[in-house]
Design a protein around this motif. Structure first.
Motif, PDB file in Angstrom:
ATOM      1  N   GLY A  26      63.466  68.573  56.664  1.00 39.71           N
ATOM      2  CA  GLY A  26      62.198  69.192  56.311  1.00 39.71           C
ATOM      3  C   GLY A  26      62.290  70.669  55.977  1.00 39.71           C
ATOM      4  N   GLY A  27      63.496  71.207  55.889  1.00 41.61           N
ATOM      5  CA  GLY A  27      63.677  72.605  55.571  1.00 41.61           C
ATOM      6  C   GLY A  27      65.140  72.946  55.381  1.00 41.61           C
ATOM      7  N   THR A  28      65.397  74.130  54.863  1.00 36.87           N
ATOM      8  CA  THR A  28      66.748  74.622  54.661  1.00 36.87           C
ATOM      9  C   THR A  28      67.175  75.415  55.887  1.00 36.87           C
ATOM     10  OG1 THR A  28      66.425  74.732  52.269  1.00 36.87           O
ATOM     11  CG2 THR A  28      68.256  75.980  53.199  1.00 36.87           C
ATOM     12  N   PHE A  29      68.226  74.936  56.563  1.00 38.92           N
ATOM     13  CA  PHE A  29      68.621  75.490  57.842  1.00 38.92           C
ATOM     14  C   PHE A  29      69.109  76.928  57.739  1.00 38.92           C
ATOM     15  CE2 PHE A  29      70.305  73.362  61.992  1.00 38.92           C
ATOM     16  CZ  PHE A  29      69.209  73.865  62.668  1.00 38.92           C
ATOM     17  N   THR A  30      69.607  77.318  56.562  1.00 37.26           N
ATOM     18  CA  THR A  30      70.118  78.669  56.405  1.00 37.26           C
ATOM     19  C   THR A  30      69.023  79.729  56.504  1.00 37.26           C
ATOM     20  OG1 THR A  30      70.011  78.389  54.002  1.00 37.26           O
ATOM     21  CG2 THR A  30      72.139  78.012  55.062  1.00 37.26           C
ATOM     22  N   SER A  31      67.759  79.337  56.411  1.00 39.14           N
ATOM     23  CA  SER A  31      66.654  80.279  56.547  1.00 39.14           C
ATOM     24  C   SER A  31      66.329  80.613  58.008  1.00 39.14           C
ATOM     25  CB  SER A  31      65.392  79.728  55.882  1.00 39.14           C
ATOM     26  OG  SER A  31      65.592  79.496  54.495  1.00 39.14           O
ATOM     27  N   ILE A  51      73.545  81.775  66.254  1.00 33.71           N
ATOM     28  CA  ILE A  51      74.129  82.125  64.970  1.00 33.71           C
ATOM     29  C   ILE A  51      73.035  82.625  64.045  1.00 33.71           C
ATOM     30  CG2 ILE A  51      73.941  79.767  64.046  1.00 33.71           C
ATOM     31  CD1 ILE A  51      76.721  80.289  62.710  1.00 33.71           C
ATOM     32  N   SER A  52      73.351  83.650  63.256  1.00 37.12           N
ATOM     33  CA  SER A  52      72.363  84.268  62.382  1.00 37.12           C
ATOM     34  C   SER A  52      72.055  83.398  61.171  1.00 37.12           C
ATOM     35  CB  SER A  52      72.854  85.638  61.925  1.00 37.12           C
ATOM     36  OG  SER A  52      74.062  85.530  61.191  1.00 37.12           O
ATOM     37  N   ARG A  53      70.964  83.720  60.507  1.00 36.74           N
ATOM     38  CA  ARG A  53      70.563  82.999  59.306  1.00 36.74           C
ATOM     39  C   ARG A  53      71.470  83.348  58.130  1.00 36.74           C
ATOM     40  NH1 ARG A  53      64.850  86.141  57.798  1.00 36.74           N
ATOM     41  NH2 ARG A  53      65.661  88.266  58.086  1.00 36.74           N
ATOM     42  N   TRP A  54      71.249  82.673  57.005  1.00 41.99           N
ATOM     43  CA  TRP A  54      72.015  82.861  55.766  1.00 41.99           C
ATOM     44  C   TRP A  54      73.479  82.467  55.996  1.00 41.99           C
ATOM     45  CZ3 TRP A  54      67.850  82.531  53.538  1.00 41.99           C
ATOM     46  CH2 TRP A  54      66.758  83.361  53.751  1.00 41.99           C
ATOM     47  N   SER A  55      74.415  83.376  55.872  1.00 39.83           N
ATOM     48  CA  SER A  55      75.828  83.035  55.984  1.00 39.83           C
ATOM     49  C   SER A  55      76.266  82.743  57.416  1.00 39.83           C
ATOM     50  CB  SER A  55      76.688  84.150  55.412  1.00 39.83           C
ATOM     51  OG  SER A  55      76.565  85.333  56.171  1.00 39.83           O
ATOM     52  N   GLY A  56      75.500  83.148  58.397  1.00 42.59           N
ATOM     53  CA  GLY A  56      75.857  82.927  59.786  1.00 42.59           C
ATOM     54  C   GLY A  56      77.024  83.769  60.259  1.00 42.59           C
ATOM     55  N   ARG A  57      77.194  84.941  59.695  1.00 40.62           N
ATOM     56  CA  ARG A  57      78.360  85.759  60.037  1.00 40.62           C
ATOM     57  C   ARG A  57      78.242  86.447  61.388  1.00 40.62           C
ATOM     58  NH1 ARG A  57      78.089  90.872  55.785  1.00 40.62           N
ATOM     59  NH2 ARG A  57      76.101  91.769  56.522  1.00 40.62           N
ATOM     60  N   THR A  58      77.043  86.495  61.963  1.00 38.48           N
ATOM     61  CA  THR A  58      76.840  87.066  63.278  1.00 38.48           C
ATOM     62  C   THR A  58      76.621  85.952  64.294  1.00 38.48           C
ATOM     63  OG1 THR A  58      75.852  89.073  62.354  1.00 38.48           O
ATOM     64  CG2 THR A  58      75.435  88.609  64.680  1.00 38.48           C
ATOM     65  N   PHE A  69      83.548  78.187  73.779  1.00 41.47           N
ATOM     66  CA  PHE A  69      82.617  77.555  72.849  1.00 41.47           C
ATOM     67  C   PHE A  69      82.594  78.335  71.540  1.00 41.47           C
ATOM     68  CE2 PHE A  69      79.475  75.587  76.162  1.00 41.47           C
ATOM     69  CZ  PHE A  69      80.542  74.980  76.805  1.00 41.47           C
ATOM     70  N   THR A  70      82.372  77.628  70.430  1.00 42.84           N
ATOM     71  CA  THR A  70      82.248  78.242  69.119  1.00 42.84           C
ATOM     72  C   THR A  70      81.070  77.626  68.379  1.00 42.84           C
ATOM     73  OG1 THR A  70      84.647  78.602  68.978  1.00 42.84           O
ATOM     74  CG2 THR A  70      83.376  78.774  66.941  1.00 42.84           C
ATOM     75  N   ILE A  71      80.187  78.468  67.852  1.00 46.65           N
ATOM     76  CA  ILE A  71      79.057  78.005  67.054  1.00 46.65           C
ATOM     77  C   ILE A  71      79.340  78.318  65.588  1.00 46.65           C
ATOM     78  CG2 ILE A  71      77.745  80.161  67.336  1.00 46.65           C
ATOM     79  CD1 ILE A  71      75.192  78.420  67.422  1.00 46.65           C
ATOM     80  N   SER A  72      78.979  77.398  64.697  1.00 45.15           N
ATOM     81  CA  SER A  72      79.241  77.585  63.273  1.00 45.15           C
ATOM     82  C   SER A  72      78.230  76.793  62.453  1.00 45.15           C
ATOM     83  CB  SER A  72      80.667  77.158  62.917  1.00 45.15           C
ATOM     84  OG  SER A  72      80.869  75.785  63.192  1.00 45.15           O
ATOM     85  N   ARG A  73      78.172  77.110  61.159  1.00 46.80           N
ATOM     86  CA  ARG A  73      77.304  76.382  60.232  1.00 46.80           C
ATOM     87  C   ARG A  73      78.125  75.511  59.299  1.00 46.80           C
ATOM     88  NH1 ARG A  73      71.961  77.972  59.725  1.00 46.80           N
ATOM     89  NH2 ARG A  73      71.409  79.987  60.683  1.00 46.80           N
ATOM     90  N   ASP A  74      77.626  74.318  59.035  1.00 45.94           N
ATOM     91  CA  ASP A  74      78.133  73.480  57.967  1.00 45.94           C
ATOM     92  C   ASP A  74      77.031  73.461  56.908  1.00 45.94           C
ATOM     93  OD1 ASP A  74      79.945  70.341  57.788  1.00 45.94           O
ATOM     94  OD2 ASP A  74      78.933  71.448  56.203  1.00 45.94           O
ATOM     95  N   LEU A 101      62.478  81.042  62.270  1.00 43.51           N
ATOM     96  CA  LEU A 101      62.550  81.781  61.015  1.00 43.51           C
ATOM     97  C   LEU A 101      62.666  83.268  61.325  1.00 43.51           C
ATOM     98  CD1 LEU A 101      59.884  80.001  58.794  1.00 43.51           C
ATOM     99  CD2 LEU A 101      62.314  80.245  58.256  1.00 43.51           C
ATOM    100  N   GLY A 102      63.795  83.858  60.960  1.00 43.95           N
ATOM    101  CA  GLY A 102      64.005  85.264  61.204  1.00 43.95           C
ATOM    102  C   GLY A 102      65.434  85.554  61.619  1.00 43.95           C
ATOM    103  N   PRO A 103      65.699  86.797  62.003  1.00 43.20           N
ATOM    104  CA  PRO A 103      67.057  87.179  62.399  1.00 43.20           C
ATOM    105  C   PRO A 103      67.399  86.692  63.796  1.00 43.20           C
ATOM    106  CG  PRO A 103      65.578  89.037  62.656  1.00 43.20           C
ATOM    107  CD  PRO A 103      64.766  87.929  62.019  1.00 43.20           C
TER     108      PRO A 103
END
Length: 125
Positions: A26-31, A51-58, A69-74, A101-103
């Motif tokens: 129902g939405g784009t997770f990168t947001s 993990i931060s939005r967009w690229s998830g670099r933070t 533990f490690t958190i990451s985005r696919d 939704l947000g940082p």
């Protein structure tokens, strides 16, 4: 609006590994900023990793899981993954995925508007 669902929980022995996934529909997770929380019997729900939005670099981790533990985005699968290694009995809990939704700037339960149903992780000695 986004809906969340967790998978990958189970029973493992001390020192083992599990890989949890949080899937969004129902939405784009990168947001969204995304976090994992856990709740053990008799305990309050506590922050585990975020993990931060967009690229998830933070990313940010609770002291109790740093180095394990490690958190990451696919991005292609629209999921967030929590890789858990060197598991201990004190990691036993129901693990919840949360998003907002947000940082990534809030590590408390009240900072997240969207929640999954939880998945059980049990670590035996």
């Amino acid at each position: 609006q986004v809906q969340l669902g967790e998978s990958g929980g189970g029973l493992v022995q001390t020192g083992g590994s599990l890989r949890l996934s949080c899937a969004a529909s129902g939405g784009t997770f990168t947001s969204y900023a995304v976090a994992w929380f856990r709740q053990a019997p008799g305990r309050e729900r506590e922050f585990v990793a975020g993990i931060s939005r967009w690229s998830g670099r933070t990313t940010h981790y609770a002291d109790s899981v740093k180095g394990r533990f490690t958190i990451s985005r696919d991005i292609a699968k629209n999921t967030v993954v929590l890789q858990m290694n060197s598991l201990k009995p004190e990691d036993t809990a129901v693990y919840y995925c949360a998003a907002n939704l947000g940082p990534l700037n809030d590590y408390t339960r009240s900072g997240y508007d969207y929640w999954g149903q939880g998945t059980q992780v049990t670590v035996s000695s």
